[in-house]
Design an enzyme around this catalytic site. Structure first.
Site, PDB file in Angstrom:
ATOM      1  N   ALA A  23     -53.191  30.900   8.705  1.00 17.93           N
ATOM      2  CA  ALA A  23     -53.901  31.236   7.726  1.00 17.93           C
ATOM      3  C   ALA A  23     -52.933  31.563   6.267  1.00 17.93           C
ATOM      4  O   ALA A  23     -52.026  31.931   6.559  1.00 17.93           O
ATOM      5  CB  ALA A  23     -54.744  32.362   8.023  1.00 17.93           C
ATOM      6  N   GLY A  24     -53.499  31.112   5.311  1.00 18.06           N
ATOM      7  CA  GLY A  24     -52.685  31.395   4.007  1.00 18.06           C
ATOM      8  C   GLY A  24     -53.752  31.693   2.941  1.00 18.06           C
ATOM      9  O   GLY A  24     -55.034  31.741   3.279  1.00 18.06           O
ATOM     10  N   GLY A  25     -53.351  31.579   1.770  1.00 13.81           N
ATOM     11  CA  GLY A  25     -54.018  31.728   0.494  1.00 13.81           C
ATOM     12  C   GLY A  25     -55.042  30.695   0.239  1.00 13.81           C
ATOM     13  O   GLY A  25     -55.929  31.030  -0.364  1.00 13.81           O
ATOM     14  N   MET A  26     -54.768  29.528   0.665  1.00 14.41           N
ATOM     15  CA  MET A  26     -55.626  28.391   0.445  1.00 14.41           C
ATOM     16  C   MET A  26     -56.437  27.908   1.251  1.00 14.41           C
ATOM     17  O   MET A  26     -57.524  27.075   1.289  1.00 14.41           O
ATOM     18  CB  MET A  26     -54.599  27.204  -0.042  1.00 14.41           C
ATOM     19  CG  MET A  26     -53.921  27.360  -1.316  1.00 14.41           C
ATOM     20  SD  MET A  26     -53.060  25.853  -1.713  1.00 14.41           S
ATOM     21  CE  MET A  26     -52.055  26.459  -3.349  1.00 14.41           C
ATOM     22  N   GLY A  27     -56.229  28.418   2.633  1.00 18.20           N
ATOM     23  CA  GLY A  27     -57.290  28.157   3.772  1.00 18.20           C
ATOM     24  C   GLY A  27     -56.838  28.649   5.052  1.00 18.20           C
ATOM     25  O   GLY A  27     -55.674  29.503   5.167  1.00 18.20           O
ATOM     26  N   LYS A  43     -58.204  22.070   9.774  1.00 19.67           N
ATOM     27  CA  LYS A  43     -57.759  22.553   8.561  1.00 19.67           C
ATOM     28  C   LYS A  43     -58.815  22.696   7.767  1.00 19.67           C
ATOM     29  O   LYS A  43     -59.364  21.635   7.341  1.00 19.67           O
ATOM     30  CB  LYS A  43     -56.455  21.846   8.198  1.00 19.67           C
ATOM     31  CG  LYS A  43     -55.963  22.439   6.875  1.00 19.67           C
ATOM     32  CD  LYS A  43     -54.818  21.376   6.625  1.00 19.67           C
ATOM     33  CE  LYS A  43     -53.942  21.659   5.032  1.00 19.67           C
ATOM     34  NZ  LYS A  43     -52.981  21.062   4.788  1.00 19.67           N
ATOM     35  N   ASP A 137     -41.414  15.835   4.300  1.00 19.62           N
ATOM     36  CA  ASP A 137     -41.413  17.169   4.593  1.00 19.62           C
ATOM     37  C   ASP A 137     -40.840  17.090   6.120  1.00 19.62           C
ATOM     38  O   ASP A 137     -41.550  18.022   6.871  1.00 19.62           O
ATOM     39  CB  ASP A 137     -42.576  18.084   4.297  1.00 19.62           C
ATOM     40  CG  ASP A 137     -42.188  19.502   4.429  1.00 19.62           C
ATOM     41  OD1 ASP A 137     -41.125  20.036   4.383  1.00 19.62           O
ATOM     42  OD2 ASP A 137     -42.967  20.349   4.466  1.00 19.62           O
TER      43      ASP A 137
END
Length: 748
Positions: A23-27, A43, A137
């Site tokens: 989990a993170g700030g965008m989704g 996602k 990446d």
């Protein structure tokens, strides 16, 4: 893998959600089951980002790229809807650890496993390049391990070589330490092509073979500089692979092999890559088997049932939902840098407390709901064990290499709470909970999740070190647990933007300013020798690079010396410093290796100033260096309360309670605990919440024994005042003694 939160939906586009992989700030990245029963990593992007046309276009391109990836050794796209209100994509779920996790837990891969890894990743890259794409990446976190071979994941920034939309603004795209020199901006190339992926593959193979990245760690600018200018550290790579890896790591992309050539070299004509299935060590195979078994035991496609039962009971109730621990799929970057379950994750589930009125309150992940269930006297609902309504917790190293610092902080916290509980007019009795991570980042994450899930824990003092703080702060931040740290020093902790983290000290990078003043002032140094020990990574870089910049700005001569992490003989670098005329030496590193350089300087009868930072404080340096420690000075954000007017009462109370004088960082822990207690008192309620306490502490400065603690109300940034809390400690007669506050200006 973590349990679902109360705000998570039960289903998305017919996919039943089973837990959170990241989990993170965008989704969020969920583990989900498709309508047909298959497991996928799903996602989802938050709506506010989806409203941005450019962001949605980028996500749509990611889906298009995923559809074009058809390699056997890459995860496949199962389904997607980039046009949904909250766009999502689902990919094949692999219940194995990432390469990063496997190496961290069980060490480097065996030689045969390394060849299989390299050959099959090269094959995946070759398939990707044949489709007209570059990954951009490739790193250990983007490689999952399965019994039959690795899987390449995360094509979020994959592009056609001619697509420069991501780099048009000059932003570095990729992960520093694993990207190619041309990605780091070191070469004037129009595009980043397939050769960049091959360079990254070489970096990944070095990590898999040695457990370390070829260009070390540390701040981004340091990594980018080393990638462009330094030779890679490939010591420990097996001879049968070293030649291929070396060619992959050529600075000039024209001199690197293609992915197909790497595959052919490592597969030895296809034979090695198709060799025995058992290409991984037994512990890694057991880990994969355990996670596969957990995945098979996950619920079917029926709806989740809400079960009645005691809060915090880990036994499954009727219809209870279980999720698999540590199921690794998405790299942390899959959800805006937020970590997945990773090492040390524990089994969890959505927990519900059904009250008499029929309202269901989610308990996991925060304390607010439980407060609503408590009556005015703090009694628990029927069937729920009685617990203290308010707890201050310590998260510390109490058994590892920094246990002296951890124990000191525990004593400071306990003294402050005992003083609070001794008051007759207290609104409640506070409990203390101390958790030991032993200095292990994996254990630190487990401790953080445990404390965050305890609804009585209002705030945490700790952790003890940079590495344990880095491992645990996301877990605390997710539950908005106020965390106050007094001993970790990395500037990266403050720059990560954690909502609930209060860094209650001057960061390591600023200690260089006090070193500069001391060296040019009382030490009278005319030419400063600076030793940057790569074994200390971020800490060494913060100290050495900042000091070098300050000296350069002021036109003061300096002699920089970088020491490899593999070097144990400090005679050559010391002799180089002395030959260049250095009359003082600053060592940026940790105590064991500081002792090595101290002994060489002692043998050379060096009489100039010998200075370092706070890691030197303690018995490790004194014991290892012996007589050579005499005269060394450490600049540290730790006070001796006996030298302070307001510290006499604390020192006396500490001696009465524990039979000893306060150790370093004890009074700082006492101060920040009292700061938290002052915040609780300002709230004026018997049922405080974590969020309210955090706002109360941020909004009002607190004058402690050591300094004034003030944080910017919006960002939580520590405000450095006149009483900065930085002190000089000198070794005299085999012990560190405080010289008082570090001076802030050079005498004219």
């Amino acid at each position: 893998m973590d349990a679902l939160c109360g705000s998570d939906p039960a289903r998305i586009a017919g996919h039943r959600l089973l837990g959170r992989l990241g989990a993170g700030g965008m989704g969020v990245v969920y583990l989900a089951r498709t309508p047909g029963g298959a497991l996928v990593a799903l996602k989802v992007i938050q709506g506010e980002y989806a409203d941005d046309t450019g962001f949605r276009d980028r996500f749509r391109r990611e889906v298009e790229v995923a559809r074009r990836v058809t390699s056997r050794w890459s995860v496949g796209l199962a389904d997607a809807d980039p046009d949904a209100a909250e766009p999502w994509l689902a990919t094949e779920f692999v219940p194995g650890p990432s390469l990063a996790e496997a190496v961290a837990l069980h060490g480097p891969l065996p030689s045969h496993g390394l060849r299989v890894l390299g050959a099959r990743l090269a094959e995946a890259l070759d398939d990707l390049h044949a489709a007209g794409l570059v990954h951009r990446d490739l790193k250990p976190g983007n490689v999952l391990l399965a019994p039959d071979g690795p899987r390449l994941i995360d094509f979020g920034i994959a592009r056609a070589p001619e697509d420069t939309s991501l780099t048009a603004t000059g932003v570095v795209v990729g992960t520093p330490g694993y990207l190619a020199p041309e990605q780091a901006g070191g070469r004037d190339v129009p595009v980043v092509g397939p050769a960049g992926d091959v360079f990254s593959l070489g970096c990944v193979l070095v990590y898999a073979a040695t457990g370390r990245a070829p260009f070390g760690g540390g701040p981004v600018d340091a990594l980018l500089y080393r990638t462009v200018h330094d030779f890679p550290d490939t010591d420990g790579v097996p001879e049968d692979v070293a030649g291929v890896v070396g060619r992959c790591l050529e600075k000039d992309p024209r001199h690197r092999p293609t992915a197909a050539e790497v595959h052919h070299a490592l597969a030895d004509g296809g034979r090695a890559a198709e060799g025995p299935v058992r290409w991984l060590a037994e512990p890694v195979l057991r880990l994969i088997a355990e996670r596969s078994a957990h995945a098979l035991a996950l619920p079917g496609i029926d709806d989740t049932e809400v079960s009645e039962g005691a809060v915090g009971d880990d036994a499954a109730g009727s219809g209870g939902e279980r999720v698999a621990p540590g199921a690794g799929h998405a790299d942390p970057a899959d959800a805006d840098g937020a970590p997945a379950g990773g090492p040390g994750s524990t089994t969890g589930r959505r927990r519900f407390l059904v009250l008499a009125g029929g309202a269901a309150l989610v308990v996991a992940g925060g304390g607010t709901a439980l407060w609503a269930a408590l009556d005015r006297e703090g009694s628990a609902p029927a069937g729920h064990p009685r617990r203290s309504p308010c707890t201050l917790a310590l998260h510390a190293d109490l058994s590892g290499g920094d246990k002296a610092t951890g124990l000191a902080q525990e004593r400071g916290l306990r003294l402050a709470v005992e003083r609070f509980n001794a008051r007759r007019n207290r609104p409640y009795t506070l409990a203390v909970r101390a958790e030991d991570d032993g200095g292990d980042p994996r254990a630190a994450l487990r401790v953080a999740k445990t404390l965050a899930a305890d609804p009585t824990v209002l705030a945490v003092v700790g952790p003890t070190t940079d590495t344990t703080a880095e491992a645990s702060l996301v877990a605390y931040d997710t539950a908005l647990v106020p965390v106050v740290a007094v001993s970790p020093g990395s500037i990266a902790l403050a720059l990560q933007g954690y909502r609930s983290f209060l860094h209650a000290r001057v960061p390591d990078s600023l200690l260089a300013f006090y070193l500069n003043v001391h060296l040019r002032g009382s030490a009278g140094s005319r030419r400063v020798g600076i030793v940057d020990d790569r074994a200390a990574d971020d800490h060494a870089w913060e100290i050495s690079s900042t000091l070098s910049k300050v000296l350069h700005r002021d036109g003061h001569p300096q002699v920089p010396e970088v020491v490899s992490a593999l070097r144990s003989d400090f005679r050559p670098p010391v002799d180089a410093l002395l030959a260049a005329g250095a009359d003082s030496v600053v060592f940026a590193g940790y105590p064991d290796r500081a002792a090595l350089i101290a002994k060489v300087l002692h043998d050379r009868r060096f009489a100039g100033a010998r200075v370092s930072a706070h890691p030197l404080l303690g018995e490790r340096f004194l014991t290892a260096a012996g007589r050579a420690a005499e005269g060394w000075v450490a600049v540290a954000p730790a006070a001796d309360p006996a030298l302070m007017p307001a510290g006499a009462a604390f020192t006396a109370a500490h001696r009465r309670r524990f039979g000893a004088v306060p150790a370093r960082y004890s009074v700082e822990a006492y101060d920040v605990t009292n700061m938290l207690l002052a915040g609780l008192e300002r709230l004026g309620t018997a049922r405080p919440t974590r969020a309210a306490l955090l706002a109360a502490v941020r909004g009002t400065p607190y004058q402690g024994i050591t300094k004034k603690f003030a944080f910017r109300a919006k960002t939580g940034e520590f405000v450095i005042g006149a009483d900065n809390g930085v002190y000089l400690w000198r070794v005299e007669r085999g012990a560190f003694r405080c010289d008082g506050p570090a001076p802030v200006s050079v005498p004219s």
